[in-house]
Enzyme design. Structure first.
Site, PDB file in Angstrom:
ATOM      1  N   GLY A   1       0.812  -1.211   0.000  1.00 54.90           N
ATOM      2  CA  GLY A   1       0.000   0.000   0.000  1.00 54.90           C
ATOM      3  C   GLY A   1       0.844   1.258   0.000  1.00 54.90           C
ATOM      4  O   GLY A   1       2.089   1.197   0.120  1.00 54.90           O
ATOM      5  N   ASP A   2       0.178   2.406  -0.182  1.00 59.61           N
ATOM      6  CA  ASP A   2       0.846   3.719  -0.155  1.00 59.61           C
ATOM      7  C   ASP A   2       1.942   3.867  -1.206  1.00 59.61           C
ATOM      8  O   ASP A   2       2.928   4.574  -0.998  1.00 59.61           O
ATOM      9  CB  ASP A   2       1.444   4.008   1.241  1.00 59.61           C
ATOM     10  CG  ASP A   2       0.382   3.970   2.313  1.00 59.61           C
ATOM     11  OD1 ASP A   2      -0.767   4.342   2.013  1.00 59.61           O
ATOM     12  OD2 ASP A   2       0.698   3.553   3.445  1.00 59.61           O
TER      13      ASP A   2
ATOM     14  N   LYS B   1      -0.776   5.330  -5.530  1.00 57.95           N
ATOM     15  CA  LYS B   1      -1.890   5.000  -6.450  1.00 57.95           C
ATOM     16  C   LYS B   1      -2.721   6.236  -6.759  1.00 57.95           C
ATOM     17  O   LYS B   1      -3.128   6.472  -7.892  1.00 57.95           O
ATOM     18  CB  LYS B   1      -2.793   3.911  -5.819  1.00 57.95           C
ATOM     19  CG  LYS B   1      -2.079   2.597  -5.592  1.00 57.95           C
ATOM     20  CD  LYS B   1      -2.966   1.583  -4.888  1.00 57.95           C
ATOM     21  CE  LYS B   1      -3.262   1.931  -3.444  1.00 57.95           C
ATOM     22  NZ  LYS B   1      -2.091   1.852  -2.552  1.00 57.95           N
TER      23      LYS B   1
ATOM     24  N   GLY C   1      -5.859   5.672   2.030  1.00 57.15           N
ATOM     25  CA  GLY C   1      -5.575   7.108   2.076  1.00 57.15           C
ATOM     26  C   GLY C   1      -4.794   7.443   0.827  1.00 57.15           C
ATOM     27  O   GLY C   1      -3.660   7.009   0.671  1.00 57.15           O
ATOM     28  N   HIS C   2      -5.426   8.131  -0.106  1.00 59.40           N
ATOM     29  CA  HIS C   2      -4.803   8.441  -1.394  1.00 59.40           C
ATOM     30  C   HIS C   2      -4.598   9.949  -1.499  1.00 59.40           C
ATOM     31  O   HIS C   2      -5.546  10.712  -1.425  1.00 59.40           O
ATOM     32  CB  HIS C   2      -5.676   7.912  -2.545  1.00 59.40           C
ATOM     33  CG  HIS C   2      -5.865   6.418  -2.501  1.00 59.40           C
ATOM     34  ND1 HIS C   2      -6.720   5.743  -3.323  1.00 59.40           N
ATOM     35  CD2 HIS C   2      -5.290   5.481  -1.710  1.00 59.40           C
ATOM     36  CE1 HIS C   2      -6.656   4.451  -3.050  1.00 59.40           C
ATOM     37  NE2 HIS C   2      -5.803   4.263  -2.063  1.00 59.40           N
TER      38      HIS C   2
ATOM     39  N   THR D   1      -6.246  -0.323  10.724  1.00 52.34           N
ATOM     40  CA  THR D   1      -6.508   1.110  10.770  1.00 52.34           C
ATOM     41  C   THR D   1      -7.629   1.420  11.770  1.00 52.34           C
ATOM     42  O   THR D   1      -7.952   2.584  11.985  1.00 52.34           O
ATOM     43  CB  THR D   1      -6.919   1.637   9.383  1.00 52.34           C
ATOM     44  OG1 THR D   1      -8.076   0.912   8.950  1.00 52.34           O
ATOM     45  CG2 THR D   1      -5.796   1.460   8.372  1.00 52.34           C
TER      46      THR D   1
ATOM     47  N   GLN E   1      -4.968  -0.363  -1.047  1.00 49.87           N
ATOM     48  CA  GLN E   1      -3.972  -1.250  -0.419  1.00 49.87           C
ATOM     49  C   GLN E   1      -2.999  -1.786  -1.492  1.00 49.87           C
ATOM     50  O   GLN E   1      -2.723  -1.080  -2.443  1.00 49.87           O
ATOM     51  CB  GLN E   1      -4.655  -2.401   0.359  1.00 49.87           C
ATOM     52  CG  GLN E   1      -5.366  -1.944   1.613  1.00 49.87           C
ATOM     53  CD  GLN E   1      -6.787  -1.425   1.371  1.00 49.87           C
ATOM     54  OE1 GLN E   1      -7.580  -2.099   0.743  1.00 49.87           O
ATOM     55  NE2 GLN E   1      -7.111  -0.262   1.887  1.00 49.87           N
TER      56      GLN E   1
ATOM     57  N   THR F   1      -5.154  -7.012   4.846  1.00 48.33           N
ATOM     58  CA  THR F   1      -6.488  -6.437   4.997  1.00 48.33           C
ATOM     59  C   THR F   1      -7.507  -7.533   4.667  1.00 48.33           C
ATOM     60  O   THR F   1      -7.134  -8.671   4.368  1.00 48.33           O
ATOM     61  CB  THR F   1      -6.653  -5.180   4.111  1.00 48.33           C
ATOM     62  OG1 THR F   1      -7.861  -4.520   4.498  1.00 48.33           O
ATOM     63  CG2 THR F   1      -6.685  -5.514   2.625  1.00 48.33           C
TER      64      THR F   1
HETATM   65  P1  GDP Z   1      -1.576   5.583  -2.146  1.00 49.30           P
HETATM   66  O1  GDP Z   1      -2.241   5.122  -0.914  1.00 49.30           O
HETATM   67  O2  GDP Z   1      -0.984   4.467  -2.950  1.00 49.30           O
HETATM   68  O3  GDP Z   1      -2.422   6.497  -2.985  1.00 49.30           O
HETATM   69  O4  GDP Z   1      -0.310   6.458  -1.666  1.00 49.30           O
HETATM   70  P2  GDP Z   1      -0.335   7.591  -0.504  1.00 49.30           P
HETATM   71  O5  GDP Z   1      -0.975   8.789  -1.060  1.00 49.30           O
HETATM   72  O6  GDP Z   1      -0.857   7.026   0.761  1.00 49.30           O
HETATM   73  O7  GDP Z   1       1.223   7.788  -0.286  1.00 49.30           O
HETATM   74  C1  GDP Z   1       2.075   8.202  -1.303  1.00 49.30           C
HETATM   75  C2  GDP Z   1       2.713   9.553  -0.885  1.00 49.30           C
HETATM   76  O8  GDP Z   1       3.804   9.829  -1.730  1.00 49.30           O
HETATM   77  C3  GDP Z   1       1.770  10.728  -1.033  1.00 49.30           C
HETATM   78  O9  GDP Z   1       2.048  11.651  -0.026  1.00 49.30           O
HETATM   79  C4  GDP Z   1       2.102  11.292  -2.402  1.00 49.30           C
HETATM   80  O10 GDP Z   1       1.848  12.677  -2.508  1.00 49.30           O
HETATM   81  C5  GDP Z   1       3.586  11.030  -2.460  1.00 49.30           C
HETATM   82  N1  GDP Z   1       4.118  10.754  -3.810  1.00 49.30           N
HETATM   83  C6  GDP Z   1       3.548  10.121  -4.850  1.00 49.30           C
HETATM   84  N2  GDP Z   1       4.417  10.011  -5.867  1.00 49.30           N
HETATM   85  C7  GDP Z   1       5.567  10.572  -5.469  1.00 49.30           C
HETATM   86  C8  GDP Z   1       6.856  10.736  -6.067  1.00 49.30           C
HETATM   87  O11 GDP Z   1       7.123  10.318  -7.186  1.00 49.30           O
HETATM   88  N3  GDP Z   1       7.806  11.387  -5.329  1.00 49.30           N
HETATM   89  C9  GDP Z   1       7.566  11.853  -4.078  1.00 49.30           C
HETATM   90  N4  GDP Z   1       8.554  12.459  -3.427  1.00 49.30           N
HETATM   91  N5  GDP Z   1       6.366  11.716  -3.482  1.00 49.30           N
HETATM   92  C10 GDP Z   1       5.391  11.057  -4.161  1.00 49.30           C
HETATM   93  P1  IMO Z   2      -3.801   2.604   0.674  1.00 49.73           P
HETATM   94  O1  IMO Z   2      -4.973   2.397  -0.256  1.00 49.73           O
HETATM   95  C1  IMO Z   2      -1.156   0.897   3.688  1.00 49.73           C
HETATM   96  C2  IMO Z   2      -2.903  -2.011   6.435  1.00 49.73           C
HETATM   97  C3  IMO Z   2      -3.029  -1.616   7.893  1.00 49.73           C
HETATM   98  C4  IMO Z   2      -2.861  -2.980   8.551  1.00 49.73           C
HETATM   99  C5  IMO Z   2      -3.576  -3.930   7.589  1.00 49.73           C
HETATM  100  C6  IMO Z   2      -5.004  -4.263   7.985  1.00 49.73           C
HETATM  101  O2  IMO Z   2      -3.653   3.974   1.181  1.00 49.73           O
HETATM  102  O3  IMO Z   2      -2.559   2.038   0.066  1.00 49.73           O
HETATM  103  P2  IMO Z   2      -7.293  -2.889   7.923  1.00 49.73           P
HETATM  104  O4  IMO Z   2      -7.681  -1.619   8.612  1.00 49.73           O
HETATM  105  O5  IMO Z   2      -7.404  -2.850   6.446  1.00 49.73           O
HETATM  106  O6  IMO Z   2      -7.962  -4.102   8.512  1.00 49.73           O
HETATM  107  O7  IMO Z   2      -5.719  -3.061   8.294  1.00 49.73           O
HETATM  108  O8  IMO Z   2      -3.581  -3.248   6.332  1.00 49.73           O
HETATM  109  N1  IMO Z   2      -3.540  -1.081   5.475  1.00 49.73           N
HETATM  110  C7  IMO Z   2      -2.851  -0.253   4.680  1.00 49.73           C
HETATM  111  N2  IMO Z   2      -1.536   0.004   4.609  1.00 49.73           N
HETATM  112  N3  IMO Z   2      -2.004   1.508   2.833  1.00 49.73           N
HETATM  113  C8  IMO Z   2      -3.335   1.240   2.877  1.00 49.73           C
HETATM  114  O9  IMO Z   2      -4.192   1.725   1.969  1.00 49.73           O
HETATM  115  C9  IMO Z   2      -3.817   0.358   3.856  1.00 49.73           C
HETATM  116  N4  IMO Z   2      -5.043  -0.090   4.200  1.00 49.73           N
HETATM  117  C10 IMO Z   2      -4.855  -0.971   5.169  1.00 49.73           C
HETATM  118  O10 IMO Z   2      -2.024  -0.706   8.259  1.00 49.73           O
HETATM  119  O11 IMO Z   2      -1.493  -3.329   8.553  1.00 49.73           O
HETATM  120 MG    MG Z   3      -2.231   5.438   1.142  1.00 47.62          MG
END
Ligand code: GDP
Ligand code: IMO
Ligand code: MG
Length: 430
Positions: free
Chosen positions: A12-13, A16, A40-41, A130, A224, A239
């Site tokens: 995740g994170d 996306k 969290g996107h 979460t 995720q 998850t």
């Molecule tokens: P998601 O859950 O997959 O949508 O990712 P998140 O938004 O939770 O986490 C990605 C973080 O990295 C966010 O704060 C974005 O703004 C940041 N981000 C995305 N692409 C880049 C990149 O190429 N470089 C940097 N430095 N930050 C990025």
């Molecule tokens: P995005 O879409 C990162 C993780 C939680 C925990 C496990 C189970 O932003 O990438 P849950 O609340 O789903 O039962 O938690 O999954 N988790 C994530 N980690 N990015 C996420 O979403 C996540 N959604 C759940 O931290 O380890």
């Molecule tokens: Mg995220």
């Protein structure tokens, strides 16, 4: 023209939200198909930050239809609050721009309460969820006692369903020493918001079929990542949904051939929030460097993300299990300035080398990464918008990753900003 499914290939994170936002200019419809407000996107457009949890990341572009599919678990209060928040940021949300599957399951207050109480009860073996009630809501769906969006339209049935639901959950909450709920409490609070939610509800599958017949392009947005998938991830530290592109079909009501190109969003290093195995984790100055430079704090819970080297063995496994056609490599800029970079190419387990992450929980905890060491680069890649701007060592890193994971890099991201993105191969044009 194919449709495109965007999924995370790690824990995740991966970025996306940024990539879905960028690609949404080419799409007509953006669909979330699993997960809930555990996601969290983050999107950054001309310095303005949007943090989305349930709303599809296409919502910030006018003229697109955003859809929340039946595979998503919806906390109606969280959704309405999120709609309020983005409205305050100037976005227009109406039943013309947002549609919610009337057969999606709801997350209700007892789900969050059970989730949190169970985590406390698990003690040192907690999953690190979460706390949003995701697991308990999916459990109720599979147990066939869950409440769905369409149930809000039938008050007598709704009351009966809440009673039935509380029979189960109050027994659990009592056993866990947590506060119980009354039917009236849950019913009254649902009645206060049912109209606000129902205005968006309808048969999503039908709207998506119309989109297909009209030749509209659909972008499926996963939440995720593959390693958090309930079947293929690091079980039980996962998850409660399938995070694969295959689930885009069942999670929204289209056939498997409608899913099209699968784009795996992949961070140039690795992060994880919550508990569970993480073979390349760097609990040292490297991890601190990546965390600080990459601002690795959860968008949903604010928790510090664990950081480590890129795990090519794990991403290769994600490419195979999820059918990833190409990746978007993100956060390459975070590696700027390192003398050398490590890439995990396999694992050592009980004296043997293996090229995949085994299923057993114990084996996953015990594998030791086998690293290749390559040269880093001192130049900045931050904000690069063309391949030519990248230093030779960064190009080498990207090309080597492609080889190791057995998938091409279709897109490259070099900052949080929407337009700091390099397109190598348009996923919609195959
Ligand atoms: P998601 O859950 O997959 O949508 O990712 P998140 O938004 O939770 O986490 C990605 C973080 O990295 C966010 O704060 C974005 O703004 C940041 N981000 C995305 N692409 C880049 C990149 O190429 N470089 C940097 N430095 N930050 C990025
Ligand atoms: P995005 O879409 C990162 C993780 C939680 C925990 C496990 C189970 O932003 O990438 P849950 O609340 O789903 O039962 O938690 O999954 N988790 C994530 N980690 N990015 C996420 O979403 C996540 N959604 C759940 O931290 O380890
Ligand atoms: Mg995220």
């Amino acid at each position: 023209m194919a449709n495109v499914a965007v999924i995370g290939s790690q824990w995740g994170d991966e970025g996306k939200g940024k990539i879905v936002d960028w690609l949404s200019s080419r799409a007509d419809v953006v669909v979330r198909f699993q997960g809930g407000h555990n996601a969290g996107h983050t999107l950054v457009i001309d310095g303005v930050v949007y943090k989305l949890h349930l709303l599809p990341s296409g919502i910030v572009r006018g003229g697109k239809l955003s859809v929340i599919g039946n595979g998503v678990v919806i906390d109606p209060w969280a959704l309405l609050e999120e709609i309020d928040t983005v409205r305050k940021q100037g976005l227009e949300i109406s039943p013309e721009s947002l549609m919610i599957a009337d057969n999606a399951s709801l997350i209700l207050p007892m789900h969050g309460a059970v989730d949190r109480a169970m985590e406390v009860a698990r003690g040192s073996s907690s999953i690190g969820t979460t706390g949003r009630g995701i697991g308990p809501a999916y459990e109720d769906k599979v147990a066939r006692r869950g409440i769905r969006v369409c149930d809000l339209a039938d008050e007598a049935l709704l009351k009966q369903k809440i009673e039935n639901l509380l029979l189960h959950h109050n027994a659990l909450l009592k056993g866990l020493g947590a506060e119980q709920f009354t039917t009236a409490q849950v019913y009254d609070s649902l009645m206060q918001i049912s109209g606000s939610l129902l205005q968006y509800a309808g048969p999503v599958w039908k709207r998506l079929d119309e989109a297909r017949l009209r030749g509209e392009k659909i972008l499926f947005e996963g939440a995720q990542g593959v390693m958090l998938d309930v079947d293929h991830g690091t079980f039980p530290y996962v998850t409660s949904s399938n995070t694969m592109a295959a689930h885009a079909a069942t999670g929204s009501g289209v056939g498997p051939r409608s899913v099209g190109y699968v784009l795996g969003i992949t961070k140039a290093y690795t992060t994880r929030v919550g508990s569970g195995p993480f073979p390349t984790e760097q609990n040292n100055e490297i991890g601190a460097f990546l965390g600080e430079k990459g601002h690795e704090f959860g968008t949903t819970t604010g928790r510090k993300r664990r950081c480590g080297w890129f795990d090519a063995a794990m991403v290769r496994q994600a490419v195979k299990t999820a059918g990833i056609d190409g990746i978007a490599l993100t956060k390459l800029d975070v590696l700027d300035g390192l003398d050398e970079i490590r890439i995990c190419v396999g694992y050592r387990l009980a004296g043997k080398e293996i090229d995949y992450l085994p299923s057993s929980q114990i084996a996953q905890e015990n594998v030791e990464p086998v690293y290749e060491i390559i040269d880093g680069w001192k130049e900045s890649t931050y904000g690069a918008r063309s391949w030519a701007e990248l230093p030779a060592a960064a190009v080498k890193y990207v090309r080597h990753i492609e080889e190791l994971i057995d998938a091409p890099v279709a897109m490259l991201s070099t900052s949080p900003e929407r337009d700091d993105t390099i397109l190598m191969r348009d996923p919609f044009v195959q």
